[in-house]
Design a protein around this motif. Structure first.
Motif, mmCIF file in Angstrom:
data_model
loop_
_atom_site.group_PDB
_atom_site.id
_atom_site.type_symbol
_atom_site.label_atom_id
_atom_site.label_comp_id
_atom_site.label_asym_id
_atom_site.label_seq_id
_atom_site.Cartn_x
_atom_site.Cartn_y
_atom_site.Cartn_z
ATOM 1 N N GLY A 175 -3.246 -4.414 10.753
ATOM 2 C CA GLY A 175 -4.154 -5.359 11.365
ATOM 3 C C GLY A 175 -5.224 -4.622 12.153
ATOM 4 O O GLY A 175 -5.059 -3.456 12.528
ATOM 5 N N LEU A 186 0.915 -3.055 7.172
ATOM 6 C CA LEU A 186 0.772 -3.493 5.785
ATOM 7 C C LEU A 186 1.201 -2.370 4.840
ATOM 8 O O LEU A 186 0.412 -1.471 4.539
ATOM 9 C CB LEU A 186 -0.677 -3.902 5.506
ATOM 10 C CG LEU A 186 -1.017 -4.275 4.061
ATOM 11 C CD1 LEU A 186 -0.186 -5.465 3.585
ATOM 12 C CD2 LEU A 186 -2.506 -4.566 3.915
ATOM 13 N N LEU A 204 -7.168 -7.661 8.098
ATOM 14 C CA LEU A 204 -6.355 -6.526 7.680
ATOM 15 C C LEU A 204 -7.239 -5.373 7.225
ATOM 16 O O LEU A 204 -8.255 -5.586 6.556
ATOM 17 C CB LEU A 204 -5.455 -6.926 6.509
ATOM 18 C CG LEU A 204 -4.460 -8.061 6.741
ATOM 19 C CD1 LEU A 204 -3.863 -8.506 5.410
ATOM 20 C CD2 LEU A 204 -3.366 -7.620 7.710
#
Length: 255
Positions: A175, A186, A204
């Motif tokens: 993020g 992620l 993101l």
């Protein structure tokens, strides 16, 4: 904590992202045989300074790092995957270069990376860069309302695995917003339908990192920053800052 951005915040992040895109363009334009990595860093600094932006890289020291990062770009060459520190190394014909850059403007951040070859390219390097680009595009396409974080991870990992490429374990996207690194983490591999639901306003930094040898292992240089492939094969890294919106993914780090 995951922060959902307002439309006004996304517009401010778009301006920061534009600075990042311009800095990366300036670096790529300056890259040529004989040019040092420190000169590439200076090219990016000039763009940030002209825009009145601050570098979130310069002075950054996460828990794993023995020292603060000393530059405004990460410059990773050939077998370096990510986090390369700019040095006096001068580019050579055929080098594969990955440049990562961030900018903070009016309290909001943008983060992006590009990979390219210098001089005469190797066909295998062009294929690696193209696969990394396609992995990024697949991840962006999956960043839609109704999907979950695992769908983005799965899309990236599928392209990488189908091409026979490795991905460094433990590293992936994140993020981004008021800080360069925010929740959620992620991964570049994952299971579809799992993880955080994607909501409008989630932003993101999506960044596949592919390694030509097909292995996921990496080693860290004595500088404590630079990650390299363990088998000496080459790597590529491409990244965009992307907002999830009701109208689909919005890339905030385009020129």
């Amino acid at each position: 904590m995951v922060e959902i951005k307002t439309d006004a915040a996304l517009e401010l992040m778009r301006e920061a992202g534009r600075v990042v895109a311009n800095a990366l363009a300036a670096v790529q334009a300056a890259a040529a045989p004989g040019v040092s990595l420190l000169e590439l860093d200076q090219a990016a600094r000039a763009v940030l300074d002209a825009a009145g932006a601050r570098s979130p890289f310069l002075g950054y020291r996460p828990a794993f790092a023995p020292t603060a990062f000393p530059a405004v770009i990460c410059a990773s060459v050939n077998d370096a995957v990510v986090h390369g520190i700019p040095t006096t190394y001068r580019l050579r014909d055929g080098d594969l270069v990955s440049i990562d850059c961030g900018a903070e403007l009016d309290g909001w951040n943008g983060d992006a990376a590009v990979s390219f070859t210098v001089g005469t390219p190797r066909p295998a390097d062009l294929a690696l860069i193209e696969a990394t680009r396609r992995a990024l595009e697949a991840g962006i396409a999956a960043a839609t309302v109704g999907h979950r974080l695992g769908d983005v991870s799965h899309a990236i990992g599928t392209v990488a695995r189908e091409g026979g490429y490795g991905m460094p374990a433990d590293f992936g996207g994140h993020g981004i917003g008021r800080r360069m690194h925010e929740d959620p983490h992620l991964p570049n591999r994952g299971r579809p339908g799992r993880g955080l639901p994607l909501r409008p306003g989630l932003v993101l930094a999506i960044e596949p990192m592919l390694m030509a040898g097909g292995r996921d292992e990496y080693r860290t240089d004595p500088d404590g920053w630079t990650l390299r492939t363990t088998d000496g094969t080459r790597a590529a890294h491409i990244e965009h800052t992307v907002a999830v919106t009701e109208d689909g993914p919005r890339i905030l780090t385009l020129p």
